[in-house]
Design a protein around this motif. Sequence first.
Motif, PDB file in Angstrom:
ATOM      1  N   ASN A 188       0.800  -1.235   0.000  1.00  0.00           N
ATOM      2  CA  ASN A 188       0.000   0.000   0.000  1.00  0.00           C
ATOM      3  C   ASN A 188       0.830   1.282   0.000  1.00  0.00           C
ATOM      4  O   ASN A 188       0.295   2.366   0.248  1.00  0.00           O
ATOM      5  N   ASP A 233      -2.624  -8.049  -8.007  1.00  0.00           N
ATOM      6  CA  ASP A 233      -2.851  -7.376  -6.726  1.00  0.00           C
ATOM      7  C   ASP A 233      -2.026  -6.099  -6.648  1.00  0.00           C
ATOM      8  O   ASP A 233      -1.146  -5.934  -5.790  1.00  0.00           O
ATOM      9  N   VAL A 235      -2.101  -1.650  -8.205  1.00  0.00           N
ATOM     10  CA  VAL A 235      -2.670  -0.579  -9.017  1.00  0.00           C
ATOM     11  C   VAL A 235      -1.512   0.219  -9.589  1.00  0.00           C
ATOM     12  O   VAL A 235      -0.420   0.280  -9.015  1.00  0.00           O
ATOM     13  N   THR A 236      -1.729   0.797 -10.753  1.00  0.00           N
ATOM     14  CA  THR A 236      -0.686   1.586 -11.403  1.00  0.00           C
ATOM     15  C   THR A 236      -1.091   3.043 -11.453  1.00  0.00           C
ATOM     16  O   THR A 236      -2.260   3.401 -11.369  1.00  0.00           O
ATOM     17  N   TYR A 237      -0.082   3.885 -11.597  1.00  0.00           N
ATOM     18  CA  TYR A 237      -0.278   5.324 -11.786  1.00  0.00           C
ATOM     19  C   TYR A 237       0.387   5.712 -13.092  1.00  0.00           C
ATOM     20  O   TYR A 237       1.605   5.489 -13.241  1.00  0.00           O
ATOM     21  N   ALA A 239      -3.838   4.945 -14.038  1.00  0.00           N
ATOM     22  CA  ALA A 239      -4.560   3.674 -13.987  1.00  0.00           C
ATOM     23  C   ALA A 239      -4.277   2.790 -15.195  1.00  0.00           C
ATOM     24  O   ALA A 239      -4.283   1.563 -15.098  1.00  0.00           O
ATOM     25  N   VAL A 268       3.549   2.512  -9.177  1.00  0.00           N
ATOM     26  CA  VAL A 268       2.751   1.333  -8.864  1.00  0.00           C
ATOM     27  C   VAL A 268       2.558   1.241  -7.357  1.00  0.00           C
ATOM     28  O   VAL A 268       3.393   1.708  -6.580  1.00  0.00           O
ATOM     29  N   LYS A 269       1.459   0.665  -6.946  1.00  0.00           N
ATOM     30  CA  LYS A 269       1.211   0.376  -5.533  1.00  0.00           C
ATOM     31  C   LYS A 269       0.783  -1.075  -5.422  1.00  0.00           C
ATOM     32  O   LYS A 269      -0.200  -1.502  -6.025  1.00  0.00           O
ATOM     33  N   TYR A 270       1.554  -1.829  -4.653  1.00  0.00           N
ATOM     34  CA  TYR A 270       1.250  -3.237  -4.462  1.00  0.00           C
ATOM     35  C   TYR A 270       0.317  -3.407  -3.266  1.00  0.00           C
ATOM     36  O   TYR A 270       0.506  -2.782  -2.210  1.00  0.00           O
TER      37      TYR A 270
END
Length: 322
Positions: A188, A233, A235-237, A239, A268-270
């Motif tokens: 996160n 699992d 999300v990218t920045y 999207a 990215v956020k894992y």
Amino acid sequence: MASADDSPTGGTLESTDTQQQANVSDKGDLSVTVGAVVFDRSKNGTGNSAGRLTSTTSWTPPACWYAPKYTPEKLQAYLEPIWAADSTGSEWDAQQREKYNALDPDKGFNKDKTGKGYWWGSYVNESYPPGWDACFDKEYFWVDEGDAPPADVKNAITPEILAGLAYNEIRVPGTEVTLAPAGQTKVNLPTWAWLDGAEFKPVSVTASVPVLGLTATATAEPLSLKIEPGTADAVTYPASGVCEISGSGGIGEPYARGKAERTPPCGVKYLHSSGGRSYPLRATVTWKITWTGTGGAGGDLPDGSFGATQDVVVQEIQAVNR
């Protein structure tokens, strides 16, 4: 491969009749001659991680083409041993000798036109894409210097074909992105990703046929970076995972102190730990390809892409209760 002495004008032509492989090796030579084509790679991407572009469409490099291949003396030196071996049959050999006027010591093989033209032949792309055999319908044919090849010859070398060959020789820098945090990140925690604009500048390769005065340069310019986290699992920045090139020529934005509360423009956020292993994050850069050539010719070629995978360790954030 023939030596530079094969052509009285300094261009290099084939001295054997093997279907000359059009692609040059991945060695770092700045100038490489293949058949009648000279590749100038002095403005190409460099480094151990540099690699070949893959077209983002179904386009492939030219499959085959016709170009100058032999001087009169070289064609004679190639054909006469074949006839002498009688491997193709006496009737065929006789027809060939007649075609090339081989019994005339002064005019046979157009020796009276030495320096005034070339025997043309076919060349084949070494990857043998569809259509590689489309240049087998013509035996060697003579073209006077300054003249165009016969109108019925398809795939005769042109600046556009040279541009496609140059495209195939482009090498672009490796695509390992800089990450912050580096090495490992936390669940996160937004991880910033970027590529240095100084490294991702335009690169180009020029292909030419000196004996014809034809040339074409294919240039690749970075367009965007696509981030694939290596797991669902995450999300990218942004999207879409596609980060556009910035005005400075870089992609993404370097992390610096004071940006911790900001959302990275590229990253990215894992959402889950990598469980003591790592996620294979893939970074792929798309490159825009344009070309210019002899006589003001030019235009666009299909975009190309090149990517690499790097391991990202994701850890759970540990909380301590007191």
